[in-house]
Structure formats: structure tokens, C-alpha cells
Design an enzyme around this catalytic site. Structure first.
Site, PDB file in Angstrom:
ATOM      1  N   LEU A  23       0.541  -1.007  -0.265  1.00 16.67           N
ATOM      2  CA  LEU A  23      -0.246  -0.307  -0.034  1.00 16.67           C
ATOM      3  C   LEU A  23       0.721   1.126  -0.308  1.00 16.67           C
ATOM      4  O   LEU A  23       0.270   2.419  -0.966  1.00 16.67           O
ATOM      5  CB  LEU A  23      -1.129   0.198   0.811  1.00 16.67           C
ATOM      6  CG  LEU A  23      -1.885  -0.868   1.300  1.00 16.67           C
ATOM      7  CD1 LEU A  23      -3.206  -0.811   2.488  1.00 16.67           C
ATOM      8  CD2 LEU A  23      -2.727  -0.773   0.020  1.00 16.67           C
ATOM      9  N   GLY A  24       1.737   1.406   0.864  1.00 14.93           N
ATOM     10  CA  GLY A  24       2.912   2.466   0.724  1.00 14.93           C
ATOM     11  C   GLY A  24       3.860   2.369   1.189  1.00 14.93           C
ATOM     12  O   GLY A  24       3.982   1.576   2.306  1.00 14.93           O
ATOM     13  N   GLY A  72       7.167   4.325   3.236  1.00 17.97           N
ATOM     14  CA  GLY A  72       7.541   6.108   4.381  1.00 17.97           C
ATOM     15  C   GLY A  72       8.429   5.777   5.171  1.00 17.97           C
ATOM     16  O   GLY A  72       9.098   4.543   5.439  1.00 17.97           O
ATOM     17  N   VAL A 121       3.572  -0.277   4.295  1.00 17.81           N
ATOM     18  CA  VAL A 121       2.306  -0.593   4.816  1.00 17.81           C
ATOM     19  C   VAL A 121       1.687  -1.176   4.319  1.00 17.81           C
ATOM     20  O   VAL A 121       1.981  -1.295   2.693  1.00 17.81           O
ATOM     21  CB  VAL A 121       1.535   0.502   4.598  1.00 17.81           C
ATOM     22  CG1 VAL A 121      -0.284  -0.186   5.727  1.00 17.81           C
ATOM     23  CG2 VAL A 121       2.089   1.611   5.944  1.00 17.81           C
ATOM     24  N   ASP A 124       0.930  14.706  14.051  1.00 20.82           N
ATOM     25  CA  ASP A 124       1.651  14.568  12.963  1.00 20.82           C
ATOM     26  C   ASP A 124       0.325  14.664  12.405  1.00 20.82           C
ATOM     27  O   ASP A 124       0.085  13.457  11.485  1.00 20.82           O
ATOM     28  CB  ASP A 124       2.466  13.140  12.081  1.00 20.82           C
ATOM     29  CG  ASP A 124       3.064  13.433  11.644  1.00 20.82           C
ATOM     30  OD1 ASP A 124       3.718  14.451  10.942  1.00 20.82           O
ATOM     31  OD2 ASP A 124       2.989  12.266  10.571  1.00 20.82           O
TER      32      ASP A 124
END
Length: 245
Positions: free
Chosen positions: A18-19, A21, A26, A134
Site C-alpha cells: 500500500l505504501g 515511508g 504498509v 503528525d
């Protein structure tokens, strides 16, 4: 990024990436025990290899797991496989607020309704002593049903190398969750700096008022379709946050 797709972690079968960083990678996964779709967040190596930080993260995750609110993304568990810790999280379908804002400002009535749900999520966590730290458009999702979900609540504290007084080692690197592993100011994602309170940007201790600041910046952007604090570099953005009205 996709090296875990097709693998099974504990009883979670990873089905898609999904991603990725500073806060880890994820994935989408299926819970083999309960038959539900979840999000798996694999923790960064610097967390996994630091026993003290991992212990602090586990304690923080336990507190976050106590939250139960329709506008908060839930934590299901903190697991570990082959020495690699990961979080099992509620899989929130839908569009990020960041993606929605790329199409322009949100009509006032719609924006206020969304803002109300974000505020209620913040209040629920603040009442239990948890600060997001955040809050930004990429951490807010709008489900297909129109419900707003605030994600990654409180994880910023768990990820950071925070001092006992709540301060962070340096102003420029005060948001380790969204920092690339470069160890330099260039590694900080601009989007995060744009939503930091001045205290946070200076690396000072923060409390729930930092979230209130970020919420205000977020609401301004929802109504105008423009970023309130901007600049060509992280330094410019932080200077804007600290010195401008």
C-alpha cells in the site's frame, strides 16, 4: 517494497503493498483467524533494533489500542515474526484528504462537517492523554460512506527518540515518523513541516495544543485549497511556521 506480498506473517496473509515511508512499509493483508482485511505496518529497522525504543513503542500501542471511536483508525495488535515487529491496523478504504485537496477547496458545509469529525477524534484521544503530533491531510481518510477517519494517532511519539521532558533532539528532525532515513534535514517530508506548531518546529515539548494548531492549519487548507505554510525547502517551511502569522 513488495517483497512481503504473498507471504504470511503470523496469521496475516499479505496480499498487496500500500505504501512506504519513514514510519515503515504498509501492506494489505487478510487476517486468517478472523477473516477480515487489515493493514499491516512493518516497523522501521531503527525501531526494531532498539530494545528500549521498541518497548516504548509497545507501551504506546497498548494505550492506542484502548481508543474506540468511529473517527479513529483502530490498532488491532502489535506482532512480531522473525524478529520483525509489525502493527495490525484497521484497513480504512477510501480517499486521503490529501488527494481530495488536490482537486481544490472543499465547500464550507462539507468542510465543517469533516472538521467536526476530525475534532471529535482529537478530543477522544486528548481526553486519554494521547497527542497525535503528525496531523496532516495524508493522515486523514474519507471512507466511501463519507466518514472521516484520523490515522496513525499517537504513533509519532512512539517512533521518535523523545526525551523524558517530551522534547525531540533537534528542531529540524523533530518528526522522525515522516523522515526519510537520510539523517539530514533534506530527509524531512515538507508536508509534515507545514502542519507543525511553532513549538514542535523548534523541537520543544508539545502537548495537545500542537494538535489544535495542526487542526487549524488543516481547516484553513480545506476551505481555501491552498497550503498555509509553504516554501522551497524544509528550512523555508519551518521559518514560515515559526515567524509568519
Amino acid at each position: 517494497m513488495a517483497d512481503l506480498v504473498g507471504q504470511t506473517l503470523a496469521h496475516y496473509r499479505v496480499t498487496a503493498a500500500l505504501g512506504a515511508g519513514g514510519m515503515g512499509e504498509v501492506y494489505r493483508a487478510t487476517d486468517g483467524k478472523l477473516g477480515r482485511e487489515v493493514a499491516i505496518k512493518v516497523l522501521p529497522p531503527e525501531v526494531a533494533q532498539d530494545p528500549e525504543r521498541l518497548d516504548r513503542f509497545q507501551r504506546e500501542a497498548q494505550v492506542l489500542a484502548s481508543l474506540n471511536h468511529p473517527n479513529l483508525g483502530a490498532i488491532y495488535g502489535l506482532e512480531e515474526v522473525d524478529g520483525k515487529p509489525f502493527l495490525a491496523l484497521e484497513l480504512v478504504e477510501g480517499e486521503e484528504l490529501k488527494e481530495r485537496l488536490e482537486r481544490g477547496p472543499i465547500p464550507v458545509d462539507e468542510a465543517l462537517e469533516m472538521a467536526k469529525e476530525i475534532a471529535e477524534a482529537l478530543e477522544e484521544a486528548h481526553n486519554k492523554g494521547i497527542v497525535h503530533r503528525d496531523l496532516k491531510p495524508a493522515n486523514v481518510k474519507i471512507t466511501p460512506e463519507g466518514t472521516v477517519k484520523v490515522l496513525d494517532f499517537g504513533l509519532a511519539k512512539a517512533w521518535s527518540g523523545e526525551a523524558p521532558d517530551g522534547s525531540t533532539p533537534s528542531a529540524a528532525l523533530s518528526q522522525s515518523p515522516t523522515m526519510a532515513n537520510t539523517g539530514t534535514i533534506a530527509g524531512v517530508i515538507l508536508g509534515t513541516a507545514a502542519y507543525m506548531s511553532p513549538e514542535q518546529a523548534r523541537g520543544k515539548p508539545v502537548d495537545k495544543r500542537a494538535d489544535v494548531w495542526s487542526f487549524g492549519v488543516l481547516l484553513w487548507e480545506m476551505l481555501t485549497g491552498r497550503t498555509l505554510f509553504a516554501g522551497d525547502t524544509v528550512t523555508d517551511v519551518i521559518a514560515s511556521v515559526v515567524k509568519e502569522e
